[in-house]
Write a protein that holds these residues in place. Structure first.
Motif, PDB file in Angstrom:
ATOM      1  N   ALA A 198       1.001  33.946 -42.679  1.00 43.73           N
ATOM      2  CA  ALA A 198       0.372  35.186 -42.210  1.00 43.73           C
ATOM      3  C   ALA A 198       1.384  35.989 -41.411  1.00 43.73           C
ATOM      4  O   ALA A 198       2.446  35.477 -41.016  1.00 43.73           O
ATOM      5  CB  ALA A 198      -0.857  34.881 -41.353  1.00 43.73           C
ATOM      6  N   ASN A 199       1.061  37.230 -41.157  1.00 41.20           N
ATOM      7  CA  ASN A 199       1.855  38.072 -40.267  1.00 41.20           C
ATOM      8  C   ASN A 199       1.271  37.912 -38.863  1.00 41.20           C
ATOM      9  O   ASN A 199       0.415  38.674 -38.441  1.00 41.20           O
ATOM     10  CB  ASN A 199       1.794  39.528 -40.733  1.00 41.20           C
ATOM     11  CG  ASN A 199       2.587  40.460 -39.840  1.00 41.20           C
ATOM     12  OD1 ASN A 199       3.305  40.028 -38.944  1.00 41.20           O
ATOM     13  ND2 ASN A 199       2.442  41.763 -40.080  1.00 41.20           N
ATOM     14  N   TYR A 200       1.719  36.873 -38.178  1.00 39.87           N
ATOM     15  CA  TYR A 200       1.137  36.535 -36.878  1.00 39.87           C
ATOM     16  C   TYR A 200       1.630  37.494 -35.796  1.00 39.87           C
ATOM     17  O   TYR A 200       2.835  37.677 -35.614  1.00 39.87           O
ATOM     18  CB  TYR A 200       1.508  35.110 -36.481  1.00 39.87           C
ATOM     19  CG  TYR A 200       0.889  34.034 -37.336  1.00 39.87           C
ATOM     20  CD1 TYR A 200      -0.492  33.872 -37.415  1.00 39.87           C
ATOM     21  CD2 TYR A 200       1.693  33.146 -38.048  1.00 39.87           C
ATOM     22  CE1 TYR A 200      -1.054  32.871 -38.184  1.00 39.87           C
ATOM     23  CE2 TYR A 200       1.138  32.138 -38.815  1.00 39.87           C
ATOM     24  CZ  TYR A 200      -0.240  31.993 -38.877  1.00 39.87           C
ATOM     25  OH  TYR A 200      -0.794  31.000 -39.640  1.00 39.87           O
ATOM     26  N   GLN A 201       0.697  38.066 -35.069  1.00 40.02           N
ATOM     27  CA  GLN A 201       1.049  38.942 -33.958  1.00 40.02           C
ATOM     28  C   GLN A 201      -0.028  38.845 -32.881  1.00 40.02           C
ATOM     29  O   GLN A 201      -1.217  38.907 -33.176  1.00 40.02           O
ATOM     30  CB  GLN A 201       1.152  40.404 -34.412  1.00 40.02           C
ATOM     31  CG  GLN A 201       2.304  40.715 -35.338  1.00 40.02           C
ATOM     32  CD  GLN A 201       2.465  42.212 -35.542  1.00 40.02           C
ATOM     33  OE1 GLN A 201       2.268  42.995 -34.626  1.00 40.02           O
ATOM     34  NE2 GLN A 201       2.830  42.607 -36.761  1.00 40.02           N
ATOM     35  N   VAL A 202       0.406  38.654 -31.656  1.00 47.40           N
ATOM     36  CA  VAL A 202      -0.497  38.795 -30.522  1.00 47.40           C
ATOM     37  C   VAL A 202       0.343  39.292 -29.357  1.00 47.40           C
ATOM     38  O   VAL A 202       1.299  38.646 -28.951  1.00 47.40           O
ATOM     39  CB  VAL A 202      -1.234  37.473 -30.182  1.00 47.40           C
ATOM     40  CG1 VAL A 202      -0.257  36.330 -29.952  1.00 47.40           C
ATOM     41  CG2 VAL A 202      -2.156  37.645 -28.998  1.00 47.40           C
ATOM     42  N   LYS A 203       0.029  40.458 -28.870  1.00 44.71           N
ATOM     43  CA  LYS A 203       0.823  41.104 -27.820  1.00 44.71           C
ATOM     44  C   LYS A 203      -0.053  41.359 -26.588  1.00 44.71           C
ATOM     45  O   LYS A 203      -1.269  41.472 -26.688  1.00 44.71           O
ATOM     46  CB  LYS A 203       1.372  42.438 -28.339  1.00 44.71           C
ATOM     47  CG  LYS A 203       2.264  42.317 -29.576  1.00 44.71           C
ATOM     48  CD  LYS A 203       3.575  41.637 -29.264  1.00 44.71           C
ATOM     49  CE  LYS A 203       4.463  41.494 -30.510  1.00 44.71           C
ATOM     50  NZ  LYS A 203       4.789  42.799 -31.122  1.00 44.71           N
ATOM     51  N   PRO A 204       0.579  41.463 -25.433  1.00 49.15           N
ATOM     52  CA  PRO A 204      -0.188  41.792 -24.220  1.00 49.15           C
ATOM     53  C   PRO A 204      -0.617  43.251 -24.221  1.00 49.15           C
ATOM     54  O   PRO A 204       0.023  44.100 -24.860  1.00 49.15           O
ATOM     55  CB  PRO A 204       0.806  41.506 -23.094  1.00 49.15           C
ATOM     56  CG  PRO A 204       2.144  41.700 -23.722  1.00 49.15           C
ATOM     57  CD  PRO A 204       2.001  41.231 -25.145  1.00 49.15           C
ATOM     58  N   TYR A 205      -1.686  43.540 -23.517  1.00 46.46           N
ATOM     59  CA  TYR A 205      -2.093  44.920 -23.284  1.00 46.46           C
ATOM     60  C   TYR A 205      -1.113  45.554 -22.305  1.00 46.46           C
ATOM     61  O   TYR A 205      -0.685  44.916 -21.327  1.00 46.46           O
ATOM     62  CB  TYR A 205      -3.490  44.988 -22.684  1.00 46.46           C
ATOM     63  CG  TYR A 205      -4.613  44.584 -23.607  1.00 46.46           C
ATOM     64  CD1 TYR A 205      -5.264  45.545 -24.384  1.00 46.46           C
ATOM     65  CD2 TYR A 205      -5.035  43.260 -23.693  1.00 46.46           C
ATOM     66  CE1 TYR A 205      -6.310  45.190 -25.225  1.00 46.46           C
ATOM     67  CE2 TYR A 205      -6.077  42.898 -24.537  1.00 46.46           C
ATOM     68  CZ  TYR A 205      -6.709  43.862 -25.305  1.00 46.46           C
ATOM     69  OH  TYR A 205      -7.736  43.510 -26.138  1.00 46.46           O
ATOM     70  N   THR A 206      -0.749  46.803 -22.544  1.00 47.76           N
ATOM     71  CA  THR A 206       0.141  47.501 -21.601  1.00 47.76           C
ATOM     72  C   THR A 206      -0.634  48.040 -20.413  1.00 47.76           C
ATOM     73  O   THR A 206      -0.083  48.157 -19.312  1.00 47.76           O
ATOM     74  CB  THR A 206       0.864  48.657 -22.303  1.00 47.76           C
ATOM     75  OG1 THR A 206      -0.110  49.548 -22.882  1.00 47.76           O
ATOM     76  CG2 THR A 206       1.789  48.127 -23.396  1.00 47.76           C
ATOM     77  N   THR A 207      -1.912  48.349 -20.634  1.00 47.07           N
ATOM     78  CA  THR A 207      -2.732  48.888 -19.553  1.00 47.07           C
ATOM     79  C   THR A 207      -4.203  48.772 -19.929  1.00 47.07           C
ATOM     80  O   THR A 207      -4.541  48.664 -21.118  1.00 47.07           O
ATOM     81  CB  THR A 207      -2.387  50.372 -19.283  1.00 47.07           C
ATOM     82  OG1 THR A 207      -3.156  50.837 -18.171  1.00 47.07           O
ATOM     83  CG2 THR A 207      -2.704  51.236 -20.496  1.00 47.07           C
ATOM     84  N   PHE A 208      -5.047  48.759 -18.935  1.00 44.00           N
ATOM     85  CA  PHE A 208      -6.489  48.952 -19.118  1.00 44.00           C
ATOM     86  C   PHE A 208      -6.805  50.340 -18.565  1.00 44.00           C
ATOM     87  O   PHE A 208      -6.957  50.516 -17.354  1.00 44.00           O
ATOM     88  CB  PHE A 208      -7.288  47.893 -18.370  1.00 44.00           C
ATOM     89  CG  PHE A 208      -7.338  46.545 -19.040  1.00 44.00           C
ATOM     90  CD1 PHE A 208      -6.963  46.377 -20.365  1.00 44.00           C
ATOM     91  CD2 PHE A 208      -7.781  45.427 -18.344  1.00 44.00           C
ATOM     92  CE1 PHE A 208      -7.013  45.141 -20.991  1.00 44.00           C
ATOM     93  CE2 PHE A 208      -7.849  44.180 -18.955  1.00 44.00           C
ATOM     94  CZ  PHE A 208      -7.454  44.036 -20.277  1.00 44.00           C
ATOM     95  N   PRO A 209      -6.874  51.348 -19.417  1.00 45.49           N
ATOM     96  CA  PRO A 209      -6.993  52.723 -18.929  1.00 45.49           C
ATOM     97  C   PRO A 209      -8.317  53.037 -18.244  1.00 45.49           C
ATOM     98  O   PRO A 209      -8.365  53.889 -17.352  1.00 45.49           O
ATOM     99  CB  PRO A 209      -6.819  53.565 -20.199  1.00 45.49           C
ATOM    100  CG  PRO A 209      -7.203  52.645 -21.317  1.00 45.49           C
ATOM    101  CD  PRO A 209      -6.780  51.289 -20.887  1.00 45.49           C
ATOM    102  N   THR A 210      -9.399  52.367 -18.677  1.00 45.28           N
ATOM    103  CA  THR A 210     -10.711  52.616 -18.087  1.00 45.28           C
ATOM    104  C   THR A 210     -11.447  51.294 -17.906  1.00 45.28           C
ATOM    105  O   THR A 210     -11.114  50.283 -18.532  1.00 45.28           O
ATOM    106  CB  THR A 210     -11.571  53.530 -18.968  1.00 45.28           C
ATOM    107  OG1 THR A 210     -11.892  52.828 -20.193  1.00 45.28           O
ATOM    108  CG2 THR A 210     -10.858  54.837 -19.290  1.00 45.28           C
ATOM    109  N   GLN A 211     -12.468  51.330 -17.091  1.00 49.49           N
ATOM    110  CA  GLN A 211     -13.276  50.127 -16.873  1.00 49.49           C
ATOM    111  C   GLN A 211     -13.988  49.724 -18.157  1.00 49.49           C
ATOM    112  O   GLN A 211     -14.079  48.533 -18.477  1.00 49.49           O
ATOM    113  CB  GLN A 211     -14.285  50.379 -15.756  1.00 49.49           C
ATOM    114  CG  GLN A 211     -15.043  49.135 -15.322  1.00 49.49           C
ATOM    115  CD  GLN A 211     -16.036  49.424 -14.206  1.00 49.49           C
ATOM    116  OE1 GLN A 211     -16.693  50.464 -14.189  1.00 49.49           O
ATOM    117  NE2 GLN A 211     -16.152  48.504 -13.258  1.00 49.49           N
ATOM    118  N   ASP A 212     -14.474  50.684 -18.913  1.00 53.51           N
ATOM    119  CA  ASP A 212     -15.176  50.370 -20.148  1.00 53.51           C
ATOM    120  C   ASP A 212     -14.242  49.724 -21.163  1.00 53.51           C
ATOM    121  O   ASP A 212     -14.613  48.742 -21.823  1.00 53.51           O
ATOM    122  CB  ASP A 212     -15.793  51.640 -20.744  1.00 53.51           C
ATOM    123  CG  ASP A 212     -16.597  51.364 -21.997  1.00 53.51           C
ATOM    124  OD1 ASP A 212     -17.583  50.603 -21.912  1.00 53.51           O
ATOM    125  OD2 ASP A 212     -16.233  51.885 -23.068  1.00 53.51           O
TER     126      ASP A 212
END
Length: 569
Positions: A475-489
Motif C-alpha cells: 500500500a501507499n502508507y502515509q500517516v502525518k501529524p496535524y500542523t494545526t487545529f484551526p478551530t475547536q470543531d
C-alpha cells in the motif's frame, strides 16, 4: 437476582511470580466454601483473586461468554460502524438483533452480561465483607495490606458496575452491607453512577503506584486515576478528568511504544498496558482462564478453523484512507469510490484479483484488519474468501487484534482449539488515555495540548513496519501529524476520528458515539453506506432508547418485579 456461593480461587505455592508472568491467573476453583473457611489472611487473598478472575468475563467453562468478553466486542463494536457479527446470518441470531439495534429483553447476550458481571460485584463484596471482619477481629492481615485489599476490591466493583452501567444504565446497587434478602428485591430506580465514582476514587486514593506483589493484572494507582478520569469524562466534567489523565501520561512517551506490541501474546505487560484482563492457558491445558470471550473471532480456515465472527466493516476499512497530506478524512469523504477488496467479483475477475498497492492508507489498517493480498501475522498472505464464512453477508475482511501468530500456538492456545488463546485484552491502554486527554483539552479549548496528544499517537503510527510482498509495499502508507487545529470543531472531529483509528475493534466505539450524542447520525449514515454493499445492514433506525439496552427479563422475573424495565423496551 440470585446471590451465588463463594468460588474460592487460590494461587499454587511457588507461583507468585513477577510482573511479566501469567501465573497470577493460573488458579483452580476449590469448590463452594463457606465464609468461615476463608476468614483468614490466606483465604481473603484467595477470595480477592476470585474477584479478579471475573475480569475475563467468565465464571466457568469456555463456550458462551462472548457478550461478557472484556473486549466488549458484542456491545462496544458489533453495535457500531466498526464491526459486523460476522459468520452467517443464521448463526447466533440474537447477535443480529443487537447489531441492528433491535434487542428484546429475552436476548441471551444481555443475560450473560448481567449475570457474569454481577458475579464480579458479589465476589468483590465478599472480599470487602471478609476484610472488614478481619480488621474488627483477630487482624490476620496488616492494616496496610487491608487498605490495599479494600482498594483493589472497590476498584474491581467499580469496574464491573461501570461495564454494566454503560449497557443497562438502571441497576440495583448491591454492596458489602446488602443482605441476601435485601439483594433479592433491590430496586433499580436510582442512578448508581456516583457510587461507581466513589469506589474508583477510593481506589485512586489508596492503591500503590507499583503492582501489588509485582503481579501483572493487579490494580494500581495509575489505573484507578485513568479510570476515574474516564468516569468524569462520561459526565463531561473535563476540568476534573484532564488533570488525572495528565498525571497518568506524565513522563511517558507513547511514540516509542510499538503499536503492534499491544496485541502480541509474547510482549504483554509492556509500558502501554494499564487495565488488562490477564489470560492464560491452564497448566492442564484447559481454557477457563484463557481469552474465551474472543474465541469466535478466529479465522474460519486452517490453521485456526473457527469461528468466523467479528468482521471489520467496509466503512471502518475505508476510514483509514488518508489525503495527500497524510491526514484522515473527517467529513466522510473516505466513502467516495470505496475500497471493497474483491467483494462482488466473480469468475476470472475474482480469481485474478490484484491488490491495489497505490491505495493511500494509514498503516494501522493492516495491523487491525486482514485483507486479501496483505500479509497476516506469520500465516502468509491473506487469501480472501477462504478465510471467511460468508463474505456476501458480512464482508471480505477479518480482524487481527484478537489473533496470535501461528508460531505461538504451542504455548498459547488450547490443544486442538487454536481459536482459544492466552492473549490478554487491554481494557484501557495508554493511547486511550492520550486521546481522552486530547478530548478534554478540546472541550476546555486548549487546542495546542489537544494537538500534541493526537500527534504523539500519530507519530507512533508512522513508525509501523511497512507490510511487503515480494519486496514491494502492499500500500501507499502515509500517516502525518496535524500542523494545526484551526478551530475547536475541527479539533473535536480530529480527536474523535483518531480514537476510531487507534482503538478500532477494542470495545470503545459504540460507547463513544453514545456519550458524544452522535450515535443516531453516525450509525444511520453508516447503515445507508454499508447497506449498499452488504444488504443485511441497510435500514438501521436508531431510537433514543438505543443509548442503552433492555434489562434481561430473567432478572426482572427473579426480582418478583422489583426491577423495572428500561424505557422503550
Amino acid at each position: 437476582m440470585k446471590i451465588r456461593s463463594i468460588y474460592m480461587a487460590s494461587l499454587a505455592v511457588g507461583l507468585l511470580l513477577g510482573s511479566c508472568s501469567k501465573e497470577f491467573l493460573e488458579k483452580t476453583p476449590q469448590g463452594q466454601l463457606g465464609e468461615g473457611q476463608v476468614s483468614n489472611g490466606e483465604g481473603i487473598e484467595a477470595v480477592l483473586l476470585g474477584a479478579y478472575s471475573i475480569m475475563n468475563g467468565n465464571v466457568s467453562g469456555s463456550w458462551g461468554n462472548y457478550a461478557s468478553a472484556p473486549s466488549q466486542w458484542v456491545f462496544g463494536e458489533m453495535t457500531s460502524d466498526n464491526a459486523h457479527k460476522g459468520s452467517e446470518e443464521t448463526d447466533q441470531p440474537n447477535m443480529n438483533l443487537l447489531e441492528m439495534l433491535n434487542p428484546n429483553p429475552a436476548n441471551d447476550n444481555l443475560t450473560t452480561m448481567w449475570q457474569v458481571y454481577f458475579e464480579g460485584v458479589l465476589r468483590s463484596n465478599t472480599t470487602l465483607k471478609l476484610i472488614k471482619q478481619d480488621q474488627q477481629g483477630g487482624k490476620d492481615i496488616t492494616a496496610a495490606r487491608a487498605l490495599e485489599i479494600e482498594a483493589e476490591a472497590r476498584m474491581l466493583r467499580g469496574h464491573y458496575y461501570f461495564f454494566m452501567w454503560r449497557i443497562f444504565r438502571n441497576l440495583p446497587w448491591i454492596d458489602e452491607n446488602t443482605t441476601l434478602e435485601e439483594s433479592k428485591t433491590k430496586p433499580n430506580d436510582v442512578d448508581i453512577y456516583d457510587k461507581i465514582i466513589e469506589d474508583v476514587k477510593f481506589a485512586a486514593d489508596n492503591l500503590p503506584v507499583s503492582k501489588i506483589k509485582g503481579e501483572a493484572g493487579r490494580m494500581d494507582k495509575n489505573i484507578a486515576k485513568a479510570y476515574l478520569g474516564k468516569l468524569y469524562l462520561y459526565q463531561k466534567k473535563y476540568d476534573l478528568a484532564f488533570p488525572l489523565f495528565k498525571e497518568v501520561i506524565a513522563g511517558k512517551d507513547i511514540s516509542n511504544m510499538p503499536f503492534q506490541d499491544n496485541f502480541d501474546v509474547e510482549k504483554e505487560d509492556g509500558p502501554e498496558a494499564l487495565l488488562v484482563s490477564k489470560h492464560a492457558i491452564n497448566p492442564n491445558g484447559s481454557a477457563d482462564n484463557a481469552n474465551v470471550g474472543d474465541m469466535l473471532s478466529g479465522i474460519y480456515a486452517a490453521p485456526v478453523s473457527c469461528c468466523g465472527f467479528y468482521q471489520p466493516t467496509i466503512d471502518l476499512v475505508n476510514a483509514y484512507k488518508v489525503d495527500a497530506n497524510g491526514l484522515p478524512y473527517l467529513e466522510g469523504e473516505y466513502r467516495i469510490n470505496p475500497y471493497k477488496s474483491d467483494l462482488g467479483l466473480s469468475g476470472t475477475a475474482k480469481t485474478n484479483y490484484e491488490l491495489d498497492v497505490t491505495l493511500r492508507i494509514d498503516p494501522r489498517l493492516d495491523y487491525t484488519v486482514g485483507r486479501r493480498g496483505v500479509p497476516f501475522l506469520d500465516y502468509g498472505v491473506m487469501p480472501g474468501d477462504s478465510w471467511i464464512r460468508s463474505a456476501s453477508f458480512a464482508g471480505p475482511f477479518v480482524g487481527i487484534k484478537t489473533m496470535i501468530k501461528q508460531s505461538q500456538f504451542a504455548s498459547n492456545t488450547v490443544a486442538g482449539e487454536a481459536y482459544i488463546t492466552g492473549l490478554d485484552v487491554n481494557i484501557m491502554r495508554l493511547a486511550d488515555v492520550y486521546l481522552m486527554a486530547a478530548e478534554c483539552a478540546v472541550e476546555l479549548n486548549d487546542l495546542p495540548s489537544a494537538l500534541n496528544y493526537v500527534n504523539a499517537v500519530r507519530l507512533r503510527a508512522a513508525k509501523l513496519p511497512v507490510k511487503m510482498v515480494d519486496g514491494k509495499s502492499v500500500a501507499n502508507y502515509q500517516v502525518k501529524p496535524y500542523t494545526t487545529f484551526p478551530t475547536q470543531d475541527y479539533a473535536r472531529k480530529a480527536v474523535r476520528m483518531e480514537r476510531r483509528l487507534e482503538l478500532a475493534l477494542e470495545g470503545h466505539r459504540y460507547f463513544d458515539l453514545v456519550r458524544w450524542g452522535i450515535a443516531k447520525t453516525v450509525l444511520e449514515s453508516y447503515s445507508a453506506f454499508e447497506g449498499t454493499h452488504l444488504p443485511f445492514y441497510k435500514g438501521l433506525s436508531y431510537k433514543s432508547y438505543n443509548d442503552y439496552f433492555p434489562i434481561p427479563q430473567t432478572e426482572i422475573d427473579r426480582s418478583g418485579g422489583t426491577l423495572k424495565q428500561n424505557d422503550g423496551y
